[in-house]
Design a protein around this motif. Structure first.
Motif, PDB file in Angstrom:
ATOM      1  N   ARG A  51      40.687  43.310  25.905  1.00  0.00           N
ATOM      2  CA  ARG A  51      39.958  43.536  24.654  1.00  0.00           C
ATOM      3  C   ARG A  51      38.764  42.594  24.547  1.00  0.00           C
ATOM      4  NH1 ARG A  51      43.093  41.793  19.399  1.00  0.00           N
ATOM      5  NH2 ARG A  51      42.795  39.813  20.510  1.00  0.00           N
ATOM      6  N   ALA A  52      38.970  41.323  24.904  1.00  0.00           N
ATOM      7  CA  ALA A  52      37.869  40.358  24.836  1.00  0.00           C
ATOM      8  C   ALA A  52      36.744  40.745  25.786  1.00  0.00           C
ATOM      9  CB  ALA A  52      38.390  38.958  25.175  1.00  0.00           C
ATOM     10  N   ALA A  53      37.098  41.155  27.005  1.00  0.00           N
ATOM     11  CA  ALA A  53      36.077  41.470  28.013  1.00  0.00           C
ATOM     12  C   ALA A  53      35.278  42.711  27.654  1.00  0.00           C
ATOM     13  CB  ALA A  53      36.742  41.653  29.375  1.00  0.00           C
ATOM     14  N   ASP A  89      40.072  32.880  44.725  1.00  0.00           N
ATOM     15  CA  ASP A  89      40.030  32.434  43.339  1.00  0.00           C
ATOM     16  C   ASP A  89      41.115  33.164  42.554  1.00  0.00           C
ATOM     17  OD1 ASP A  89      39.427  31.600  40.802  1.00  0.00           O
ATOM     18  OD2 ASP A  89      37.408  32.442  40.742  1.00  0.00           O
ATOM     19  N   VAL A  90      42.182  32.459  42.215  1.00  0.00           N
ATOM     20  CA  VAL A  90      43.341  33.047  41.532  1.00  0.00           C
ATOM     21  C   VAL A  90      43.155  32.914  40.019  1.00  0.00           C
ATOM     22  CG1 VAL A  90      45.844  32.906  41.207  1.00  0.00           C
ATOM     23  CG2 VAL A  90      44.848  32.505  43.479  1.00  0.00           C
ATOM     24  N   GLY A  91      43.219  34.050  39.317  1.00  0.00           N
ATOM     25  CA  GLY A  91      42.943  34.043  37.884  1.00  0.00           C
ATOM     26  C   GLY A  91      41.471  33.812  37.634  1.00  0.00           C
ATOM     27  N   SER A  92      40.651  34.566  38.333  1.00  0.00           N
ATOM     28  CA  SER A  92      39.210  34.306  38.405  1.00  0.00           C
ATOM     29  C   SER A  92      38.448  34.605  37.132  1.00  0.00           C
ATOM     30  CB  SER A  92      38.600  35.140  39.531  1.00  0.00           C
ATOM     31  OG  SER A  92      38.734  36.530  39.226  1.00  0.00           O
ATOM     32  N   GLY A  93      39.018  35.483  36.260  1.00  0.00           N
ATOM     33  CA  GLY A  93      38.219  35.972  35.157  1.00  0.00           C
ATOM     34  C   GLY A  93      37.014  36.721  35.699  1.00  0.00           C
ATOM     35  N   PRO A  94      35.885  36.679  35.024  1.00  0.00           N
ATOM     36  CA  PRO A  94      34.692  37.408  35.492  1.00  0.00           C
ATOM     37  C   PRO A  94      33.961  36.705  36.633  1.00  0.00           C
ATOM     38  CG  PRO A  94      34.201  36.241  33.466  1.00  0.00           C
ATOM     39  CD  PRO A  94      35.680  36.056  33.702  1.00  0.00           C
ATOM     40  N   GLY A  95      34.415  35.469  36.968  1.00  0.00           N
ATOM     41  CA  GLY A  95      33.774  34.742  38.061  1.00  0.00           C
ATOM     42  C   GLY A  95      33.245  33.387  37.649  1.00  0.00           C
ATOM     43  N   SER A 114      44.618  39.469  36.723  1.00  0.00           N
ATOM     44  CA  SER A 114      45.510  40.510  36.194  1.00  0.00           C
ATOM     45  C   SER A 114      44.817  41.390  35.166  1.00  0.00           C
ATOM     46  CB  SER A 114      46.752  39.861  35.564  1.00  0.00           C
ATOM     47  OG  SER A 114      46.378  38.975  34.525  1.00  0.00           O
ATOM     48  N   SER A 115      43.716  40.916  34.579  1.00  0.00           N
ATOM     49  CA  SER A 115      42.955  41.700  33.605  1.00  0.00           C
ATOM     50  C   SER A 115      41.808  42.405  34.317  1.00  0.00           C
ATOM     51  CB  SER A 115      42.410  40.793  32.492  1.00  0.00           C
ATOM     52  OG  SER A 115      41.426  41.466  31.735  1.00  0.00           O
ATOM     53  N   TYR A 120      36.044  42.675  36.047  1.00  0.00           N
ATOM     54  CA  TYR A 120      34.809  43.421  36.302  1.00  0.00           C
ATOM     55  C   TYR A 120      33.765  43.255  35.199  1.00  0.00           C
ATOM     56  CZ  TYR A 120      36.950  45.780  40.275  1.00  0.00           C
ATOM     57  OH  TYR A 120      37.520  46.054  41.497  1.00  0.00           O
ATOM     58  N   ARG A 121      34.009  42.346  34.268  1.00  0.00           N
ATOM     59  CA  ARG A 121      33.073  42.180  33.144  1.00  0.00           C
ATOM     60  C   ARG A 121      31.650  41.901  33.611  1.00  0.00           C
ATOM     61  NH1 ARG A 121      33.018  36.860  29.541  1.00  0.00           N
ATOM     62  NH2 ARG A 121      31.565  36.324  31.243  1.00  0.00           N
TER      63      ARG A 121
END
Length: 341
Positions: A51-53, A89-95, A114-115, A120-121
């Motif tokens: 939802r945040a992304a 990068d584990v749990g990278s988020g958008p980078g 996992s998100s 891909y944000r």
């Protein structure tokens, strides 16, 4: 002193200050009806971060803490003289890490999260090194990555949402090649202690009890033990803090939402009474408020480094093998009786 600023619909200037380490106590928590590892609702956490992304603009405005920590982690990687062809990068988020890496450090970053929405944000944002994105639960690394396949694994502020932290560290060590390095950071037990105390006191005052509003987190001693139990060698853990000033409790909670850092404790109370929140805001200012009327929020960062064992690594000397006399090092001054001048 480092400073971070950002502006948005509900907030103005925010200043981040490096603070000395604090002494802290970490609450233990495990729901009685769940398995020992089921502290967090992982499905809810994915939904919160998705939802945040999806609100790209608001989400990017709240990257300031993770961007700052990612830069520091890359600096730590630069302290190691060797370079790595590929970084996992584990749990990278958008980078967060990928944007700070360059070809002198690595030739490729493999990002795992996992998100899917968060992963891909920023897919259209260019980075200096190529990236590969893999949508995968961070607790399931062994299902996708072979043993001894990476020389460097990193993780920036995602592991505090992992239920089976010992198992995930073991999987990370399995993925590393011998003498490979793991560099990670996670929020520590003193993170948002101001918010925690304000909400607890407000709930006691207005509702006659408390519920878990801020996620339980571990401390540095526990992380050191977990690294050693996972089989890492030469492991080290150090603690840093970032303190950020917010106009009020409402801006803080709003930013936590768009960071994807909302409460995901399994037996959380799903609704926070508006009157309790108003009371918490007043208590927050009374206990922790700054002179300019803003409130501080402390993010405690635990940095960890561990190496996969290899025969080439230095070993501690055998007990009793020393050849230098301590008296020769201290000298006569070190042997004066107590009270002598």
């Amino acid at each position: 002193m480092a400073s971070l600023t950002r502006s948005g619909p509900t907030t103005t200037l925010r200043t981040a200050l490096r603070q000395p380490n604090r002494a802290y106590a970490v609450p233990s928590f495990a729901p009685a009806s769940a398995s020992p590892f089921a502290v967090f609702d992982r499905q809810l956490k994915r939904a919160q971060r998705d939802r945040a992304a999806r609100n790209v603009e608001r989400s990017r405005l709240t990257d300031y803490v993770k961007d700052d920590v990612a830069q520091g982690m890359v600096d730590r990687l630069l302290d190691i003289t060797r370079r790595y062809p590929v970084v996992l990068d584990v749990g990278s988020g958008p980078g967060y890490l990928a944007k700070h890496l360059d070809p002198e450090i690595t030739q490729k970053v493999v990002m795992v999260d996992s998100s899917k929405e968060m992963l891909y944000r920023d897919k259209d944002v260019e980075t200096e090194v190529p990236v590969e994105r893999i949508h995968l639960d961070e607790e399931q690394l062994s299902s996708h990555f072979d043993e001894n396949s990476y020389d460097c694994v990193m993780s920036c502020l995602s592991m505090h949402w992992i239920n089976d932290l010992p198992g995930t560290l073991i999987q990370i060590k399995r993925t590393l090649r011998p003498d490979g390095v793991f560099i990670g950071s996670m929020f520590g037990g003193d993170t948002l202690f101001e918010l925690r105390t304000a909400l607890q006191l407000a709930e006691v005052e207005r509702e006659g009890g408390i519920s878990p509003r801020v996620s339980p987190m571990t401390d540095s001693q526990s992380v050191t033990s977990l690294l050693n139990r996972a089989g890492f060698s030469l492991s080290t853990v150090d603690v840093d803090e970032i303190q950020i000033a917010y106009p009020s409790i409402f801006e803080l909670i709003d930013d936590l939402k768009w960071m994807g850092e909302g409460n995901a404790v399994v037996n959380r109370r799903k609704r926070l009474d508006p009157e309790t929140l108003l009371a918490a805001g007043e208590i927050y200012k009374e206990l922790h408020g700054l002179e300019d009327g803003s409130i501080p929020a402390t993010f405690q960062i635990m940095h960890m480094i561990g190496w996969k064992p290899d025969p080439s690594q230095p070993k501690p000397a055998t007990r009793g093998s020393g050849t230098t006399n301590l008296a020769d090092v201290i000298g006569d001054e070190g042997h004066k009786p107590l009270g002598d001048s």
